[in-house]
Design a protein around this motif. Structure first.
Motif, PDB file in Angstrom:
ATOM      1  N   CYS A  17       0.852  -1.192   0.000  1.00  9.82           N
ATOM      2  CA  CYS A  17       0.000   0.000   0.000  1.00  9.82           C
ATOM      3  C   CYS A  17       0.883   1.236   0.000  1.00  9.82           C
ATOM      4  N   GLN A  73       0.106   3.745   3.054  1.00  8.46           N
ATOM      5  CA  GLN A  73       0.648   3.253   4.325  1.00  8.46           C
ATOM      6  C   GLN A  73       2.177   3.379   4.321  1.00  8.46           C
ATOM      7  N   LYS A  79      -7.425  -7.242   2.762  1.00  5.02           N
ATOM      8  CA  LYS A  79      -8.249  -6.819   3.900  1.00  5.02           C
ATOM      9  C   LYS A  79      -7.496  -6.920   5.221  1.00  5.02           C
ATOM     10  N   CYS A 131      -5.371  -3.932   5.831  1.00  7.59           N
ATOM     11  CA  CYS A 131      -6.156  -2.737   6.157  1.00  7.59           C
ATOM     12  C   CYS A 131      -6.719  -2.811   7.578  1.00  7.59           C
ATOM     13  N   CYS A 180      -4.138  -1.684   9.909  1.00  7.88           N
ATOM     14  CA  CYS A 180      -3.419  -0.468   9.509  1.00  7.88           C
ATOM     15  C   CYS A 180      -3.724   0.687  10.463  1.00  7.88           C
ATOM     16  N   ARG A 226      -6.230   3.533   8.878  1.00 11.38           N
ATOM     17  CA  ARG A 226      -7.484   3.147   8.228  1.00 11.38           C
ATOM     18  C   ARG A 226      -8.619   4.135   8.519  1.00 11.38           C
ATOM     19  N   HIS A 227      -8.555   4.845   9.678  1.00 10.97           N
ATOM     20  CA  HIS A 227      -9.696   5.689  10.042  1.00 10.97           C
ATOM     21  C   HIS A 227      -9.763   6.970   9.225  1.00 10.97           C
ATOM     22  N   CYS A 237      -8.314   6.812   6.034  1.00  7.11           N
ATOM     23  CA  CYS A 237      -7.952   6.347   4.689  1.00  7.11           C
ATOM     24  C   CYS A 237      -9.183   6.442   3.777  1.00  7.11           C
ATOM     25  N   PRO A 270      -9.952   1.934   2.489  1.00  6.26           N
ATOM     26  CA  PRO A 270      -9.499   0.660   3.071  1.00  6.26           C
ATOM     27  C   PRO A 270     -10.148  -0.505   2.329  1.00  6.26           C
TER      28      PRO A 270
END
Ligand code: SF4
Length: 389
Positions: free
Chosen positions: A27, A30, A359, A362, A365, A368-369, A371, A374
């Protein structure tokens, strides 16, 4: 006095094989956040198993290497001319190495995410040492071998900050195989010969441990593992003491004691025709795989089948090396282009638009909140998608 014009700073960025190139492929957003910040990941559990596995295998090998005289029982997979016997340690003995590695990781703030994950890590490492060690340890010429090289960065329409980059990595294990010195019962030799025809004389095989399941062809990790080995082969070939590299081996350690993810991956690979190592038709393994449901244990699967699922041999040729190098060169070009885009736009998400399709990555990760995409939340994608670059 005539003043010299200051030349632009010459940059040769350094890219690590796993920490940069494979992370970028997993990613890019990330990767950007992790590499643009001094903060460690808040949940380093993701790193735990990989480091635990590599550390314990290396420690066990070093101990075995320094104490070969302690192991005097015969073993069919190597000849005595190698002066080597397998470890055949009890689980408790292996636990001592694992404890040492685990406590070192704990000091760095890295712990298993649960007691189950820890127990499974110990079980997998013990199986790897006692089932693979007898075949692998006697062939090891070098462990944790550092390799490094420089490559040109391909240019397209964006002016980049560099024209070359440095790529470096660590080969987990470099084996040295001389046909005739290793018996037919050695699994590593058998696996290499089954895939690479016409081998003669002395050659090297690059081995990389993966703390994961065997990917399906349809998963990007399948191709990426191949590129990684090809690039290591190119880097190794530039070292003065290198022998011809005939093949690379990826060892998917989780397949030695398969759990739910490994069995689901296998069943879906069989259903879609996207996996390559299948149980023998009509065998007990085939029956066990067909009947398996989450929660069932897999202890009855034969060792032969589990080893075949764990070991993947990748032939190395000049053409396959060139293909992988071209791919990684282009990945560096894309990462360098993202750096330029970010400096123009000042917008990280826009420049490093997320690409993860996994998944599990993510879910764990840190980002993710906020992103926009995700992999496990398609509705987030609809709500937060910025203008795609
Ligand atoms: S949540 Fe997934 S897509 Fe988003 S940054 Fe993290 S790994 Fe990438």
């Amino acid at each position: 006095m005539e003043l010299e014009i200051k030349q632009p700073e010459h940059i040769v960025p350094s890219y690590s094989m796993t920490g940069d190139l494979l992370s970028y492929l997993r990613c890019r957003l990330q990767y950007r956040y992790h590499n643009g910040s001094a903060l460690p990941p808040s949940r380093p559990v993701q790193q735990w198993f990989g480091e635990f596995l590599h550390g314990t295998l290396e420690l066990s090998f070093r101990f075995w290497q320094e104490n070969q005289s302690l192991y005097s029982f015969p073993w069919p997979c190597t000849q005595r001319t190698w002066g080597s016997d397998p470890p055949e340690w009890d689980t408790n003995d292996i636990g001592k190495f694992a404890d040492t590695v685990e406590s070192s990781l704990r000091k760095q703030g890295k712990e298993a995410r649960s007691a189950d994950a820890r127990n499974s890590g110990y079980r997998r490492v013990a199986t790897a040492i006692n089932q693979l060690g007898p075949h692998l340890f006697p062939l090891i010429a070098s462990a944790e071998k550092k390799v490094i090289g420089t490559r040109p960065v391909p240019t397209l329409d964006v002016e980049l900050r560099c024209s070359n980059y440095e790529v470096h990595g660590v080969i987990d294990v470099l084996t040295n195989i001389t046909l005739g010195h290793v018996t037919d019962a050695n699994l590593i030799r058998l696996c290499v010969q089954s895939v690479c025809s016409g081998l003669a004389g002395e050659y090297e095989v690059i081995v990389d441990y993966k703390g994961s399941k065997r990917p399906r062809y349809s998963e990007p990790y399948w191709q990426q593992g191949n590129w990684q080995l090809q690039t290591y082969a190119w880097l190794r070939s530039r070292q003065p003491d290198a022998l011809p590299v005939a093949a690379g081996i990826l060892i998917y350690i989780n397949e030695l004691t398969p759990g739910t993810k490994e069995m689901q991956g296998l069943k879906s690979g069989i259903a879609n025709g996207t996996t390559d190592i299948l149980p023998e038709p009509g065998s007990l393994d085939e029956q066990l795989v067909r009947m398996w449901r989450p929660g069932n244990n897999t202890d009855q699967l034969s060792l032969d089948f589990r080893l075949r699922r764990a070991i993947r041999v990748v032939p190395i040729t000049p053409e396959s090396i060139q293909t992988a190098l071209t791919e990684f060169d282009d990945i560096v070009r894309r990462a360098e282009t993202d750096i330029v885009q970010e400096s123009y736009s000042g917008n990280i998400v826009e420049a490093w638009y997320p690409t993860c399709e996994d998944k599990d990555t993510c879910v764990a990760c840190d980002f993710r909140h906020f992103c926009p995409k995700p992999a496990d939340s398609p509705e987030n994608y609809e709500l937060n998608t910025p203008t795609a670059p």
